[in-house]
Design an enzyme around this catalytic site. Sequence first.
Site, mmCIF file in Angstrom:
data_model
loop_
_atom_site.group_PDB
_atom_site.id
_atom_site.type_symbol
_atom_site.label_atom_id
_atom_site.label_comp_id
_atom_site.label_asym_id
_atom_site.label_seq_id
_atom_site.Cartn_x
_atom_site.Cartn_y
_atom_site.Cartn_z
ATOM 1 N N ASP A 94 121.029 5.515 53.542
ATOM 2 C CA ASP A 94 120.105 4.434 53.206
ATOM 3 C C ASP A 94 118.644 4.886 53.296
ATOM 4 O O ASP A 94 117.892 4.782 52.348
ATOM 5 C CB ASP A 94 120.360 3.196 54.093
ATOM 6 C CG ASP A 94 120.429 3.531 55.580
ATOM 7 O OD1 ASP A 94 120.137 4.679 55.980
ATOM 8 O OD2 ASP A 94 120.792 2.624 56.365
ATOM 9 N N GLY A 110 114.777 12.764 59.683
ATOM 10 C CA GLY A 110 115.623 13.737 58.990
ATOM 11 C C GLY A 110 116.744 14.273 59.874
ATOM 12 O O GLY A 110 117.626 14.981 59.400
ATOM 13 N N ARG A 131 120.544 -7.277 57.485
ATOM 14 C CA ARG A 131 121.201 -6.409 56.487
ATOM 15 C C ARG A 131 121.510 -7.153 55.194
ATOM 16 O O ARG A 131 121.598 -6.560 54.130
ATOM 17 C CB ARG A 131 122.516 -5.851 57.043
ATOM 18 C CG ARG A 131 122.370 -4.885 58.197
ATOM 19 C CD ARG A 131 123.699 -4.172 58.409
ATOM 20 N NE ARG A 131 123.838 -3.553 59.714
ATOM 21 C CZ ARG A 131 123.428 -2.326 60.024
ATOM 22 N NH1 ARG A 131 122.789 -1.612 59.118
ATOM 23 N NH2 ARG A 131 123.627 -1.830 61.221
ATOM 24 N N ASP A 152 114.335 9.218 57.877
ATOM 25 C CA ASP A 152 113.107 9.050 58.661
ATOM 26 C C ASP A 152 112.718 10.411 59.249
ATOM 27 O O ASP A 152 112.026 11.191 58.598
ATOM 28 C CB ASP A 152 113.374 7.977 59.727
ATOM 29 C CG ASP A 152 112.162 7.619 60.542
ATOM 30 O OD1 ASP A 152 111.039 8.009 60.178
ATOM 31 O OD2 ASP A 152 112.320 6.927 61.579
HETATM 32 P P1 IMP Z 1 116.506 9.790 61.078
HETATM 33 O O1 IMP Z 1 117.631 10.525 61.750
HETATM 34 O O2 IMP Z 1 115.294 9.704 61.958
HETATM 35 O O3 IMP Z 1 116.182 10.318 59.723
HETATM 36 O O4 IMP Z 1 116.948 8.305 60.978
HETATM 37 C C1 IMP Z 1 117.750 7.842 60.002
HETATM 38 C C2 IMP Z 1 118.419 6.567 60.460
HETATM 39 O O5 IMP Z 1 117.562 5.751 61.255
HETATM 40 C C3 IMP Z 1 118.781 5.756 59.251
HETATM 41 O O6 IMP Z 1 120.090 6.050 58.847
HETATM 42 C C4 IMP Z 1 118.630 4.353 59.753
HETATM 43 O O7 IMP Z 1 119.849 3.936 60.344
HETATM 44 C C5 IMP Z 1 117.592 4.415 60.827
HETATM 45 N N1 IMP Z 1 116.259 4.024 60.309
HETATM 46 C C6 IMP Z 1 115.192 4.815 60.144
HETATM 47 N N2 IMP Z 1 114.134 4.136 59.655
HETATM 48 C C7 IMP Z 1 114.570 2.859 59.505
HETATM 49 C C8 IMP Z 1 113.931 1.651 59.014
HETATM 50 O O8 IMP Z 1 112.756 1.605 58.623
HETATM 51 N N3 IMP Z 1 114.701 0.539 59.016
HETATM 52 C C9 IMP Z 1 116.002 0.536 59.436
HETATM 53 N N4 IMP Z 1 116.626 1.632 59.875
HETATM 54 C C10 IMP Z 1 115.921 2.790 59.927
HETATM 55 MG MG MG Z 2 121.692 4.937 59.211
#
Ligand code: IMP
Ligand code: MG
Length: 189
Positions: A112, A117, A178, A115
């Site tokens: 989805d 990564g 959601r 962020d």
């Molecule tokens: P990452 O591992 O930091 O890239 O985070 C990715 C996960 O964090 C995504 O799969 C989301 O579940 C959650 N996430 C990151 N940013 C958001 C946001 O703005 N809204 C909702 N969920 C987020």
């Molecule tokens: Mg997620």
Amino acid sequence: MAQGKGLKKILLSEEEIRRRVAELGAQITKDYRALVGQASWEKQLARPLLVVGLLRGVVIFLADLVRTIDVPLRYDFMTVSSYGNADSPGELLLLKDLVDPIQGQDILIVEDIVDTGQTLSYVQRTLKARKPRSLRTCCLIDKTPRREVEVQLDYVGFRLEENEFLVGYGLDYAGLYRNLPYIAALETR
Ligand code: IMP
Ligand code: MG
């Protein structure tokens, strides 16, 4: 705005999302047809795409996306959760794995929002180790300001340069929001 309490503004309308998802699906269709070659439908059926969705946020996006992809495909899901604490921030745990082996298959990871990564990087490493034939990634939103690790993103729906927290269209805050049909920025206080 329905459920409008706590929402700052709508960033992506239902219509914008619908249009962009259709574009992604068309691009993915084109690319995977090219990958398999101008083969007959029977040959394509023998080499179906495996779409791997990351639960739970991806459910709505994946449901819409696969219906715009016109090649034979299957889908399955993984759940990765961060259980970071002060000692090991960002530690990731595989809570639910794929049902079948993926060796020799064409894999499209669908996420989805990216962020830092870290989640995607972990999933890409995990799946690559299982020797798929090809491994590509599609995310609906590439949120860039907090990126910690470089990840390969082959298909990106929308790029967001601001550090907003987004909800709706599968994205949640504490499991809520959601079911909003659009994507909105959450009020931060
Ligand atoms: P990452 O591992 O930091 O890239 O985070 C990715 C996960 O964090 C995504 O799969 C989301 O579940 C959650 N996430 C990151 N940013 C958001 C946001 O703005 N809204 C909702 N969920 C987020
Ligand atoms: Mg997620």
